[in-house]
Design a protein around this motif. Structure first.
Motif, PDB file in Angstrom:
ATOM      1  N   ALA A 160      -6.969  -1.770  -3.205  1.00  0.00           N
ATOM      2  CA  ALA A 160      -6.379  -1.072  -2.065  1.00  0.00           C
ATOM      3  C   ALA A 160      -5.489   0.067  -2.557  1.00  0.00           C
ATOM      4  O   ALA A 160      -5.128   0.143  -3.734  1.00  0.00           O
ATOM      5  CB  ALA A 160      -5.571  -2.045  -1.212  1.00  0.00           C
ATOM      6  N   SER A 161      -5.117   0.950  -1.645  1.00  0.00           N
ATOM      7  CA  SER A 161      -4.213   2.037  -2.001  1.00  0.00           C
ATOM      8  C   SER A 161      -2.850   1.470  -2.386  1.00  0.00           C
ATOM      9  O   SER A 161      -2.547   0.305  -2.130  1.00  0.00           O
ATOM     10  CB  SER A 161      -4.068   3.004  -0.821  1.00  0.00           C
ATOM     11  OG  SER A 161      -3.565   2.320   0.319  1.00  0.00           O
ATOM     12  N   GLY A 162      -2.030   2.284  -3.006  1.00  0.00           N
ATOM     13  CA  GLY A 162      -0.695   1.838  -3.382  1.00  0.00           C
ATOM     14  C   GLY A 162      -0.688   1.083  -4.700  1.00  0.00           C
ATOM     15  O   GLY A 162      -1.291   1.509  -5.685  1.00  0.00           O
ATOM     16  N   ARG A 200       0.836  -1.201   0.000  1.00  0.00           N
ATOM     17  CA  ARG A 200       0.000   0.000   0.000  1.00  0.00           C
ATOM     18  C   ARG A 200       0.874   1.256   0.000  1.00  0.00           C
ATOM     19  O   ARG A 200       0.593   2.208  -0.716  1.00  0.00           O
ATOM     20  CB  ARG A 200      -0.923   0.001   1.220  1.00  0.00           C
ATOM     21  CG  ARG A 200      -2.064  -1.010   1.131  1.00  0.00           C
ATOM     22  CD  ARG A 200      -3.011  -0.846   2.316  1.00  0.00           C
ATOM     23  NE  ARG A 200      -4.198  -1.679   2.170  1.00  0.00           N
ATOM     24  CZ  ARG A 200      -4.287  -2.928   2.595  1.00  0.00           C
ATOM     25  NH1 ARG A 200      -3.244  -3.487   3.189  1.00  0.00           N
ATOM     26  NH2 ARG A 200      -5.398  -3.627   2.436  1.00  0.00           N
ATOM     27  N   GLU A 255     -11.539   4.132  -2.570  1.00  0.00           N
ATOM     28  CA  GLU A 255     -11.864   2.799  -3.075  1.00  0.00           C
ATOM     29  C   GLU A 255     -13.252   2.783  -3.714  1.00  0.00           C
ATOM     30  O   GLU A 255     -13.455   2.177  -4.769  1.00  0.00           O
ATOM     31  CB  GLU A 255     -11.789   1.771  -1.941  1.00  0.00           C
ATOM     32  CG  GLU A 255     -10.377   1.497  -1.463  1.00  0.00           C
ATOM     33  CD  GLU A 255     -10.309   0.323  -0.505  1.00  0.00           C
ATOM     34  OE1 GLU A 255     -11.338  -0.362  -0.331  1.00  0.00           O
ATOM     35  OE2 GLU A 255      -9.227   0.089   0.065  1.00  0.00           O
TER      36      GLU A 255
END
Length: 383
Positions: free
Chosen positions: A195-197, A166, A229
Protein backbone atom coordinates in the motif's frame (compact mmCIF):
# COMPACT_ATOMS: atom_id res chain seq x y z
CA UNK A 1 6.49 -13.43 -17.56
CA UNK A 2 5.03 -10.46 -15.73
CA UNK A 3 4.54 -6.94 -16.91
CA UNK A 4 2.45 -3.87 -16.28
CA UNK A 5 -0.71 -2.76 -18.01
CA UNK A 6 -1.32 0.93 -17.36
CA UNK A 7 -4.85 0.78 -18.68
CA UNK A 8 -6.47 -1.98 -16.70
CA UNK A 9 -4.76 -2.10 -13.32
CA UNK A 10 -4.12 -5.78 -14.01
CA UNK A 11 -0.95 -7.57 -15.03
CA UNK A 12 -0.79 -8.00 -18.78
CA UNK A 13 1.63 -10.74 -19.87
CA UNK A 14 1.99 -9.14 -23.31
CA UNK A 15 2.91 -5.67 -22.05
CA UNK A 16 6.25 -4.28 -20.93
CA UNK A 17 7.46 -1.68 -18.46
CA UNK A 18 9.93 0.80 -19.94
CA UNK A 19 10.59 -1.70 -22.69
CA UNK A 20 11.44 -4.49 -20.23
CA UNK A 21 9.42 -7.65 -19.69
CA UNK A 22 10.28 -9.17 -16.33
CA UNK A 23 10.67 -12.92 -16.14
CA UNK A 24 11.02 -13.86 -12.45
CA UNK A 25 12.65 -17.20 -11.77
CA UNK A 26 9.94 -19.88 -11.43
CA UNK A 27 9.43 -21.16 -7.91
CA UNK A 28 7.89 -24.45 -8.96
CA UNK A 29 8.08 -26.82 -11.87
CA UNK A 30 5.37 -26.10 -14.44
CA UNK A 31 2.03 -27.31 -13.16
CA UNK A 32 0.51 -29.99 -15.35
CA UNK A 33 -3.23 -29.35 -15.56
CA UNK A 34 -4.99 -32.65 -16.11
CA UNK A 35 -7.43 -32.61 -19.03
CA UNK A 36 -9.08 -35.95 -18.38
CA UNK A 37 -12.70 -36.07 -17.27
CA UNK A 38 -11.88 -39.04 -15.03
CA UNK A 39 -12.01 -37.54 -11.56
CA UNK A 40 -11.19 -40.65 -9.54
CA UNK A 41 -7.45 -39.88 -9.54
CA UNK A 42 -7.84 -36.26 -8.45
CA UNK A 43 -5.16 -35.82 -5.77
CA UNK A 44 -6.31 -33.71 -2.83
CA UNK A 45 -2.80 -32.88 -1.63
CA UNK A 46 -2.13 -30.70 -4.67
CA UNK A 47 -3.03 -27.14 -5.53
CA UNK A 48 -5.53 -28.38 -8.11
CA UNK A 49 -7.11 -30.79 -5.63
CA UNK A 50 -7.37 -28.21 -2.85
CA UNK A 51 -8.75 -25.53 -5.15
CA UNK A 52 -11.32 -28.07 -6.32
CA UNK A 53 -12.39 -28.78 -2.75
CA UNK A 54 -12.51 -25.08 -1.88
CA UNK A 55 -14.67 -24.46 -4.94
CA UNK A 56 -17.45 -26.74 -3.72
CA UNK A 57 -20.32 -24.87 -2.13
CA UNK A 58 -20.59 -25.56 1.59
CA UNK A 59 -17.08 -27.00 1.91
CA UNK A 60 -14.81 -24.69 3.90
CA UNK A 61 -11.08 -24.50 4.50
CA UNK A 62 -11.08 -26.60 7.68
CA UNK A 63 -12.90 -29.45 5.94
CA UNK A 64 -10.73 -29.16 2.83
CA UNK A 65 -7.59 -29.39 4.93
CA UNK A 66 -8.90 -32.41 6.81
CA UNK A 67 -9.76 -34.20 3.57
CA UNK A 68 -6.37 -33.43 2.00
CA UNK A 69 -4.54 -34.74 5.06
CA UNK A 70 -6.70 -37.87 5.35
CA UNK A 71 -7.33 -39.02 1.79
CA UNK A 72 -4.73 -39.19 -0.98
CA UNK A 73 -7.23 -38.82 -3.80
CA UNK A 74 -10.89 -39.02 -4.73
CA UNK A 75 -10.73 -42.78 -5.25
CA UNK A 76 -9.41 -43.27 -1.70
CA UNK A 77 -12.16 -41.03 -0.34
CA UNK A 78 -14.92 -42.86 -2.18
CA UNK A 79 -13.77 -46.27 -0.97
CA UNK A 80 -13.32 -45.15 2.65
CA UNK A 81 -15.58 -46.33 5.46
CA UNK A 82 -18.05 -43.89 6.99
CA UNK A 83 -16.10 -43.86 10.26
CA UNK A 84 -13.08 -42.36 8.51
CA UNK A 85 -14.99 -39.13 7.91
CA UNK A 86 -15.67 -38.48 11.59
CA UNK A 87 -14.21 -35.17 12.68
CA UNK A 88 -13.41 -34.27 9.06
CA UNK A 89 -16.61 -33.90 7.03
CA UNK A 90 -20.31 -34.07 7.80
CA UNK A 91 -22.68 -36.46 6.07
CA UNK A 92 -23.78 -33.89 3.48
CA UNK A 93 -20.22 -33.16 2.34
CA UNK A 94 -19.28 -36.83 2.45
CA UNK A 95 -22.19 -37.84 0.24
CA UNK A 96 -21.57 -34.97 -2.16
CA UNK A 97 -17.96 -36.00 -2.68
CA UNK A 98 -18.94 -39.61 -3.12
CA UNK A 99 -21.80 -39.11 -5.53
CA UNK A 100 -22.04 -35.64 -7.08
CA UNK A 101 -19.75 -35.82 -10.09
CA UNK A 102 -21.31 -32.71 -11.62
CA UNK A 103 -20.39 -30.54 -8.62
CA UNK A 104 -16.86 -31.94 -8.62
CA UNK A 105 -16.44 -31.40 -12.35
CA UNK A 106 -17.61 -27.81 -12.04
CA UNK A 107 -15.28 -27.09 -9.12
CA UNK A 108 -12.37 -28.79 -10.85
CA UNK A 109 -12.90 -26.78 -14.01
CA UNK A 110 -12.82 -23.60 -11.94
CA UNK A 111 -9.63 -24.78 -10.22
CA UNK A 112 -7.91 -25.46 -13.54
CA UNK A 113 -8.90 -22.06 -14.88
CA UNK A 114 -7.52 -20.41 -11.74
CA UNK A 115 -4.17 -22.19 -12.09
CA UNK A 116 -3.97 -21.29 -15.76
CA UNK A 117 -4.83 -17.66 -14.98
CA UNK A 118 -2.12 -17.48 -12.33
CA UNK A 119 0.47 -18.96 -14.67
CA UNK A 120 -0.50 -16.61 -17.50
CA UNK A 121 0.86 -13.66 -15.49
CA UNK A 122 4.13 -15.40 -14.63
CA UNK A 123 3.04 -16.56 -11.19
CA UNK A 124 2.52 -20.01 -9.71
CA UNK A 125 0.39 -21.82 -7.15
CA UNK A 126 1.68 -23.54 -4.02
CA UNK A 127 -0.37 -25.44 -1.43
CA UNK A 128 0.29 -26.09 2.24
CA UNK A 129 1.43 -29.66 1.57
CA UNK A 130 4.12 -28.58 -0.92
CA UNK A 131 7.73 -28.46 0.24
CA UNK A 132 8.04 -24.88 -0.95
CA UNK A 133 5.08 -23.62 1.08
CA UNK A 134 6.42 -21.04 3.58
CA UNK A 135 7.11 -22.93 6.79
CA UNK A 136 6.35 -19.83 8.87
CA UNK A 137 2.71 -19.90 7.78
CA UNK A 138 2.25 -23.52 8.86
CA UNK A 139 2.35 -22.31 12.46
CA UNK A 140 -0.26 -19.54 12.35
CA UNK A 141 -3.99 -19.95 12.98
CA UNK A 142 -6.12 -19.93 9.84
CA UNK A 143 -3.24 -20.50 7.46
CA UNK A 144 -4.14 -20.23 3.76
CA UNK A 145 -4.29 -23.64 2.10
CA UNK A 146 -3.26 -22.25 -1.28
CA UNK A 147 -1.04 -19.30 -2.20
CA UNK A 148 -0.46 -17.54 -5.50
CA UNK A 149 3.18 -16.50 -5.69
CA UNK A 150 5.40 -14.67 -8.14
CA UNK A 151 9.13 -14.57 -7.50
CA UNK A 152 11.52 -16.36 -5.18
CA UNK A 153 10.07 -18.05 -2.08
CA UNK A 154 13.58 -18.43 -0.70
CA UNK A 155 13.80 -14.76 0.24
CA UNK A 156 11.47 -15.16 3.22
CA UNK A 157 14.01 -17.15 5.22
CA UNK A 158 15.03 -14.04 7.25
CA UNK A 159 12.03 -11.74 7.19
CA UNK A 160 10.77 -8.81 9.23
CA UNK A 161 7.51 -6.93 8.69
CA UNK A 162 7.09 -3.17 8.34
CA UNK A 163 3.55 -1.85 8.72
CA UNK A 164 1.94 1.53 9.20
CA UNK A 165 -0.10 4.42 7.91
CA UNK A 166 -0.74 5.22 4.28
CA UNK A 167 -0.61 8.97 4.94
CA UNK A 168 2.71 8.85 6.77
CA UNK A 169 4.18 12.07 8.11
CA UNK A 170 7.65 13.29 7.24
CA UNK A 171 8.93 11.82 10.50
CA UNK A 172 7.31 8.46 9.73
CA UNK A 173 8.66 8.40 6.19
CA UNK A 174 12.20 9.23 7.30
CA UNK A 175 12.23 6.76 10.20
CA UNK A 176 10.79 3.98 8.04
CA UNK A 177 13.19 4.48 5.16
CA UNK A 178 16.22 4.64 7.45
CA UNK A 179 15.25 1.60 9.51
CA UNK A 180 14.05 -0.58 6.63
CA UNK A 181 17.13 0.19 4.58
CA UNK A 182 19.46 -0.64 7.45
CA UNK A 183 17.92 -4.07 7.99
CA UNK A 184 17.60 -4.76 4.27
CA UNK A 185 21.28 -3.99 3.78
CA UNK A 186 22.01 -6.53 6.53
CA UNK A 187 20.17 -9.23 4.57
CA UNK A 188 16.86 -9.09 6.40
CA UNK A 189 14.01 -9.35 3.91
CA UNK A 190 11.43 -6.60 4.33
CA UNK A 191 7.82 -7.84 4.23
CA UNK A 192 5.00 -5.36 3.78
CA UNK A 193 1.64 -4.88 2.10
CA UNK A 194 2.37 -2.80 -1.04
CA UNK A 195 0.00 0.00 0.00
CA UNK A 196 1.00 3.65 -0.24
CA UNK A 197 2.83 5.23 2.67
CA UNK A 198 4.82 3.06 5.08
CA UNK A 199 4.44 -0.11 2.97
CA UNK A 200 5.83 1.32 -0.25
CA UNK A 201 8.55 3.27 1.56
CA UNK A 202 9.70 0.00 3.16
CA UNK A 203 9.73 -1.86 -0.15
CA UNK A 204 11.54 1.02 -1.86
CA UNK A 205 14.19 1.18 0.86
CA UNK A 206 15.10 -2.46 0.18
CA UNK A 207 15.05 -2.08 -3.60
CA UNK A 208 17.35 0.94 -3.43
CA UNK A 209 20.12 -1.16 -1.90
CA UNK A 210 19.57 -4.03 -4.33
CA UNK A 211 17.88 -6.31 -1.81
CA UNK A 212 14.72 -8.41 -2.26
CA UNK A 213 11.48 -7.52 -0.57
CA UNK A 214 8.15 -9.33 -0.17
CA UNK A 215 4.74 -7.81 -0.94
CA UNK A 216 1.67 -9.53 0.49
CA UNK A 217 -1.43 -8.24 -1.26
CA UNK A 218 -5.14 -8.40 -0.52
CA UNK A 219 -6.23 -8.78 -4.15
CA UNK A 220 -5.67 -11.45 -6.76
CA UNK A 221 -2.08 -11.64 -7.92
CA UNK A 222 -3.17 -10.19 -11.27
CA UNK A 223 -5.22 -7.31 -9.86
CA UNK A 224 -3.99 -4.04 -8.31
CA UNK A 225 -5.73 -0.97 -6.98
CA UNK A 226 -3.64 1.55 -8.89
CA UNK A 227 -0.66 1.93 -11.21
CA UNK A 228 1.76 2.62 -8.35
CA UNK A 229 1.02 -0.70 -6.68
CA UNK A 230 1.10 -2.56 -9.97
CA UNK A 231 4.42 -1.10 -11.06
CA UNK A 232 6.01 -1.76 -7.69
CA UNK A 233 4.77 -5.37 -7.73
CA UNK A 234 6.37 -5.82 -11.14
CA UNK A 235 9.61 -4.27 -9.88
CA UNK A 236 9.66 -6.44 -6.75
CA UNK A 237 9.05 -9.68 -8.65
CA UNK A 238 11.52 -8.72 -11.35
CA UNK A 239 14.35 -7.97 -8.93
CA UNK A 240 14.63 -11.11 -6.84
CA UNK A 241 11.69 -10.45 -4.53
CA UNK A 242 8.29 -12.03 -4.06
CA UNK A 243 4.62 -11.11 -4.43
CA UNK A 244 2.13 -13.27 -2.51
CA UNK A 245 -1.66 -13.49 -2.53
CA UNK A 246 -4.19 -15.93 -1.16
CA UNK A 247 -6.99 -14.44 -3.27
CA UNK A 248 -8.13 -15.78 -6.66
CA UNK A 249 -7.29 -14.04 -9.90
CA UNK A 250 -9.50 -11.07 -10.65
CA UNK A 251 -10.38 -10.48 -6.98
CA UNK A 252 -10.27 -6.83 -5.96
CA UNK A 253 -8.94 -5.94 -2.54
CA UNK A 254 -11.47 -4.83 0.06
CA UNK A 255 -11.42 -4.19 3.79
CA UNK A 256 -11.88 -7.87 4.66
CA UNK A 257 -9.14 -9.18 2.37
CA UNK A 258 -6.72 -6.45 3.44
CA UNK A 259 -7.25 -7.35 7.08
CA UNK A 260 -6.73 -11.04 6.29
CA UNK A 261 -3.49 -10.39 4.44
CA UNK A 262 -2.12 -8.70 7.58
CA UNK A 263 -1.95 -12.07 9.34
CA UNK A 264 0.31 -13.29 6.53
CA UNK A 265 2.58 -10.25 6.76
CA UNK A 266 3.17 -10.83 10.47
CA UNK A 267 3.11 -14.61 10.09
CA UNK A 268 5.94 -14.62 7.55
CA UNK A 269 8.11 -12.44 9.75
CA UNK A 270 10.29 -12.90 12.80
CA UNK A 271 9.10 -9.56 14.18
CA UNK A 272 6.83 -6.67 13.22
CA UNK A 273 7.90 -3.02 13.08
CA UNK A 274 4.92 -0.70 13.60
CA UNK A 275 6.14 2.62 12.25
CA UNK A 276 3.10 4.90 12.38
CA UNK A 277 -0.61 4.38 12.94
CA UNK A 278 -3.63 6.04 14.45
CA UNK A 279 -5.62 4.12 17.02
CA UNK A 280 -8.47 3.41 14.59
CA UNK A 281 -6.56 2.03 11.63
CA UNK A 282 -5.91 -1.16 9.71
CA UNK A 283 -2.44 -1.33 11.24
CA UNK A 284 -4.07 -2.26 14.53
CA UNK A 285 -5.01 -5.59 12.99
CA UNK A 286 -1.33 -6.24 12.30
CA UNK A 287 -0.66 -5.45 15.95
CA UNK A 288 -3.19 -7.95 17.21
CA UNK A 289 -2.09 -10.62 14.70
CA UNK A 290 1.53 -10.22 15.77
CA UNK A 291 0.49 -10.40 19.42
CA UNK A 292 -1.65 -13.47 18.83
CA UNK A 293 1.16 -15.17 16.90
CA UNK A 294 3.63 -14.45 19.67
CA UNK A 295 5.76 -12.22 17.45
CA UNK A 296 7.70 -9.33 19.03
CA UNK A 297 6.81 -5.79 18.04
CA UNK A 298 9.22 -2.90 17.57
CA UNK A 299 8.35 0.77 17.21
CA UNK A 300 10.43 3.87 16.56
CA UNK A 301 11.21 6.06 19.53
CA UNK A 302 9.04 9.18 19.21
CA UNK A 303 10.88 12.47 19.87
CA UNK A 304 9.05 14.90 22.13
CA UNK A 305 8.06 17.32 19.39
CA UNK A 306 6.24 14.53 17.52
CA UNK A 307 4.45 13.00 20.52
CA UNK A 308 1.16 14.79 19.82
CA UNK A 309 0.88 13.61 16.20
CA UNK A 310 -2.09 11.16 16.02
CA UNK A 311 -0.08 9.00 13.61
CA UNK A 312 2.47 8.37 16.36
CA UNK A 313 -0.17 7.41 18.92
CA UNK A 314 -0.08 3.65 18.39
CA UNK A 315 3.75 3.28 18.42
CA UNK A 316 3.91 5.44 21.54
CA UNK A 317 1.16 3.54 23.35
CA UNK A 318 2.55 0.13 22.38
CA UNK A 319 5.88 1.02 23.95
CA UNK A 320 4.09 2.03 27.15
CA UNK A 321 1.29 -0.55 27.37
CA UNK A 322 1.15 -4.00 28.89
CA UNK A 323 -1.59 -6.50 28.08
CA UNK A 324 -4.30 -4.98 30.28
CA UNK A 325 -3.47 -1.45 29.07
CA UNK A 326 -3.81 -2.60 25.48
CA UNK A 327 -7.20 -4.16 26.14
CA UNK A 328 -8.34 -0.88 27.67
CA UNK A 329 -7.36 1.45 24.82
CA UNK A 330 -7.51 -0.79 21.75
CA UNK A 331 -10.72 -0.26 19.78
CA UNK A 332 -11.50 -3.91 19.13
CA UNK A 333 -14.41 -6.25 19.62
CA UNK A 334 -14.39 -8.57 22.63
CA UNK A 335 -13.49 -11.54 20.41
CA UNK A 336 -10.32 -9.82 19.27
CA UNK A 337 -9.49 -8.57 22.75
CA UNK A 338 -9.67 -12.16 24.00
CA UNK A 339 -6.64 -12.96 21.82
CA UNK A 340 -4.47 -10.67 23.93
CA UNK A 341 -3.03 -11.94 27.18
CA UNK A 342 -4.09 -9.34 29.74
CA UNK A 343 -1.64 -10.87 32.20
CA UNK A 344 1.31 -9.71 30.12
CA UNK A 345 3.07 -7.18 32.34
CA UNK A 346 5.80 -6.04 29.96
CA UNK A 347 5.19 -3.41 27.26
CA UNK A 348 3.87 -4.97 24.07
CA UNK A 349 6.54 -3.25 21.97
CA UNK A 350 10.17 -2.26 22.24
CA UNK A 351 11.00 1.31 21.24
CA UNK A 352 14.10 1.79 19.11
CA UNK A 353 15.42 5.05 20.47
CA UNK A 354 18.13 5.74 17.89
CA UNK A 355 20.25 4.24 15.12
CA UNK A 356 22.71 3.14 17.77
CA UNK A 357 20.14 0.56 18.90
CA UNK A 358 19.80 -1.11 15.48
CA UNK A 359 22.58 -3.62 16.08
CA UNK A 360 21.10 -4.68 19.41
CA UNK A 361 17.71 -5.20 17.75
CA UNK A 362 19.38 -7.23 15.01
CA UNK A 363 21.05 -9.45 17.58
CA UNK A 364 17.66 -10.00 19.24
CA UNK A 365 16.18 -10.94 15.87
CA UNK A 366 18.95 -13.46 15.27
CA UNK A 367 18.16 -15.14 18.57
CA UNK A 368 14.49 -15.39 17.57
CA UNK A 369 15.32 -17.01 14.24
CA UNK A 370 14.62 -20.75 13.97
CA UNK A 371 17.92 -22.62 14.09
CA UNK A 372 17.48 -24.08 10.61
CA UNK A 373 16.98 -20.64 9.10
CA UNK A 374 19.95 -18.92 10.71
CA UNK A 375 22.81 -17.88 8.53
CA UNK A 376 25.87 -20.09 8.75
CA UNK A 377 28.03 -17.03 9.18
CA UNK A 378 28.11 -14.71 12.14
CA UNK A 379 26.59 -11.25 12.08
CA UNK A 380 28.42 -8.92 9.72
CA UNK A 381 30.19 -6.04 11.39
CA UNK A 382 28.71 -2.58 11.26
CA UNK A 383 30.68 -0.39 8.89
Amino acid sequence: MIASSKDSGKINPDAAVNGIVFRPAPVLNPIKVTRTTNMKNLEFGTSEGLLTLLGIKGLGAVTARGIAEKFADLDALRTAEDEEFKGIANVTVRDLLRNDNAALQEANGKARREIEGVKEVGADVVCFLDELYPEQLLHIPDMPLVLRVCGDLGVIRRSIAFVGARAASEFGQTATHRMAQYFASRDWTIVSGLASGIDQISHRAALEVGKPTVAVIGSGIDTYRNDHELDMAVEIAGNGGLVISEQPCGRDADRATLIKRNRLITGLSVATFVMQAARKSGTMHSVRYATHQGKPIYVPGIPGKFQSDPLNEVPRLLAQSNGSDFVRWADFSQKIIDEVDEREEQPLATAIASRDAYLQVEQELEIMMPAAAKSASSLPKVA
